[in-house]
Write a protein that holds these residues in place. Structure first.
Motif, short mmCIF file in Angstrom:
data_model
loop_
_atom_site.label_atom_id
_atom_site.label_comp_id
_atom_site.label_asym_id
_atom_site.label_seq_id
_atom_site.Cartn_x
_atom_site.Cartn_y
_atom_site.Cartn_z
N VAL A 1 0.81 -1.22 0.00
CA VAL A 1 0.00 0.00 0.00
C VAL A 1 0.84 1.27 0.00
O VAL A 1 0.32 2.36 -0.25
N THR A 2 2.14 1.15 0.30
CA THR A 2 3.05 2.30 0.29
C THR A 2 4.44 1.84 -0.13
O THR A 2 4.89 0.77 0.29
N LEU A 3 5.11 2.63 -0.94
CA LEU A 3 6.50 2.38 -1.31
C LEU A 3 7.25 3.71 -1.16
O LEU A 3 6.86 4.70 -1.75
N ARG A 4 8.31 3.69 -0.32
CA ARG A 4 9.13 4.89 -0.11
C ARG A 4 10.56 4.56 -0.50
O ARG A 4 11.09 3.52 -0.12
N VAL A 5 11.18 5.46 -1.25
CA VAL A 5 12.58 5.27 -1.65
C VAL A 5 13.38 6.50 -1.25
O VAL A 5 12.95 7.64 -1.47
N ARG A 6 14.54 6.27 -0.63
CA ARG A 6 15.46 7.36 -0.28
C ARG A 6 16.47 7.50 -1.42
O ARG A 6 17.07 6.51 -1.84
N ILE A 7 16.67 8.70 -1.88
CA ILE A 7 17.56 8.97 -3.00
C ILE A 7 18.97 9.21 -2.47
O ILE A 7 19.17 10.06 -1.60
N PRO A 8 19.97 8.49 -2.99
CA PRO A 8 21.33 8.67 -2.47
C PRO A 8 21.96 9.99 -2.92
O PRO A 8 21.56 10.58 -3.93
N SER A 9 22.95 10.42 -2.17
CA SER A 9 23.69 11.63 -2.49
C SER A 9 24.30 11.52 -3.88
O SER A 9 24.80 10.46 -4.27
N GLY A 10 24.24 12.61 -4.62
CA GLY A 10 24.81 12.63 -5.97
C GLY A 10 23.81 12.26 -7.05
O GLY A 10 24.11 12.34 -8.24
N VAL A 11 22.62 11.85 -6.66
CA VAL A 11 21.53 11.60 -7.61
C VAL A 11 20.64 12.82 -7.52
O VAL A 11 20.01 13.07 -6.50
N ILE A 12 20.62 13.60 -8.60
CA ILE A 12 20.01 14.94 -8.55
C ILE A 12 18.93 15.10 -9.62
O ILE A 12 18.83 14.28 -10.55
N GLY A 13 18.15 16.17 -9.48
CA GLY A 13 17.12 16.46 -10.48
C GLY A 13 16.07 15.37 -10.57
O GLY A 13 15.52 15.12 -11.64
N VAL A 14 15.75 14.73 -9.46
CA VAL A 14 14.83 13.58 -9.44
C VAL A 14 13.40 14.03 -9.73
O VAL A 14 12.91 15.01 -9.15
N LYS A 15 12.74 13.30 -10.62
CA LYS A 15 11.33 13.52 -10.94
C LYS A 15 10.64 12.15 -10.97
O LYS A 15 10.92 11.33 -11.85
N PRO A 16 9.73 11.89 -10.02
CA PRO A 16 9.03 10.61 -10.02
C PRO A 16 7.86 10.61 -11.01
O PRO A 16 7.33 11.67 -11.35
N MET A 17 7.48 9.42 -11.44
CA MET A 17 6.34 9.26 -12.33
C MET A 17 5.10 8.94 -11.50
O MET A 17 5.13 8.00 -10.70
N PRO A 18 4.03 9.71 -11.68
CA PRO A 18 2.78 9.38 -10.98
C PRO A 18 2.24 8.03 -11.44
O PRO A 18 2.51 7.59 -12.56
N LYS A 19 1.50 7.36 -10.55
CA LYS A 19 0.86 6.09 -10.87
C LYS A 19 -0.64 6.26 -10.64
O LYS A 19 -1.04 6.68 -9.55
N PRO A 20 -1.46 5.92 -11.61
CA PRO A 20 -2.91 6.01 -11.39
C PRO A 20 -3.31 5.19 -10.15
O PRO A 20 -2.84 4.07 -9.96
N GLY A 21 -4.14 5.79 -9.30
CA GLY A 21 -4.61 5.11 -8.10
C GLY A 21 -3.71 5.25 -6.90
O GLY A 21 -4.02 4.77 -5.81
N TRP A 22 -2.55 5.90 -7.08
CA TRP A 22 -1.60 6.10 -5.98
C TRP A 22 -1.42 7.60 -5.74
O TRP A 22 -1.47 8.39 -6.69
N THR A 23 -1.16 7.99 -4.50
CA THR A 23 -0.82 9.36 -4.16
C THR A 23 0.70 9.48 -4.18
O THR A 23 1.39 8.66 -3.56
N LEU A 24 1.20 10.46 -4.87
CA LEU A 24 2.64 10.67 -5.00
C LEU A 24 3.04 11.90 -4.20
O LEU A 24 2.47 12.98 -4.39
N THR A 25 4.01 11.74 -3.30
CA THR A 25 4.58 12.87 -2.57
C THR A 25 6.09 12.74 -2.60
O THR A 25 6.63 11.64 -2.81
#
Length: 175
Positions: free
Chosen positions: A51-75
């Motif tokens: 029901v939830t998936l959280r990912v921590r972005i490592p240092s040096g990975v920049i300009g991150v843009k996630p893709m929305p998924k229908p039926g999921w809330t993206l924050t």
């Protein structure tokens, strides 16, 4: 014939255990280049839906843009970077450091992918491996795919290893 069936059964078991973890589809990428991260989620927890998936972005990975998924809330969580980077001819000192998809329902028997794009900073060290710790929450239970292998160990030495990305040398410029 029995040997063939046994060999196939062993191979399937090995593939199943390897696919039991949350992993990145592409596990190698060039420093200084764009990267499309696809987190593969092959199951839930204790037979229940994710029901939830959280990912921590490592240092040096920049300009991150996630893709929305229908039926999921993206924050996302935005934080200061450890340093200022050049990104598309401008200085950036903060950006997305965590992505959260929640409120959906991925049945234990189903498979899905959670996607983001980013840039791998040019000062990341080729030959190294970076990790994307993931917490997978389910209707019952949780998997913390956060274990980072110690020196001399591999992800197969851990029950819940973090998805990993091996950094390749910067690609030669195209003309």
């Amino acid at each position: 014939m029995i040997r063939l069936v046994s060999a196939v059964a062993i191979a399937v078991a090995a593939m199943s255990s390897a696919n039991a973890h949350v992993t990145l589809e592409r596990q190698e990428a060039h420093v200084g280049a764009p990267y499309k991260g696809v987190l593969r989620v092959p199951h839930g927890c204790e037979g229940t839906a994710t029901v939830t998936l959280r990912v921590r972005i490592p240092s040096g990975v920049i300009g991150v843009k996630p893709m929305p998924k229908p039926g999921w809330t993206l924050t996302t969580v935005t934080s200061k970077y450890s340093k200022t980077y050049k990104l598309y001819h401008r200085d950036v000192s903060e950006g997305v450091t965590e992505i959260n998809w929640s409120g959906g329902k991925l049945a234990d028997a189903w498979y899905d992918e959670f996607t983001f794009i980013a840039v791998l900073a040019s000062d990341l060290e080729a030959g190294k491996t970076i990790h994307f710790p993931v917490v997978q929450e389910c209707e019952k239970g949780v998997h913390r795919w956060i274990e980072i292998p110690a020196a001399g160990k591999s992800r197969s030495d851990y029950p819940e290893p973090a998805p990993e990305l091996r950094l390749l040398p910067a690609a030669a410029p195209r003309h």
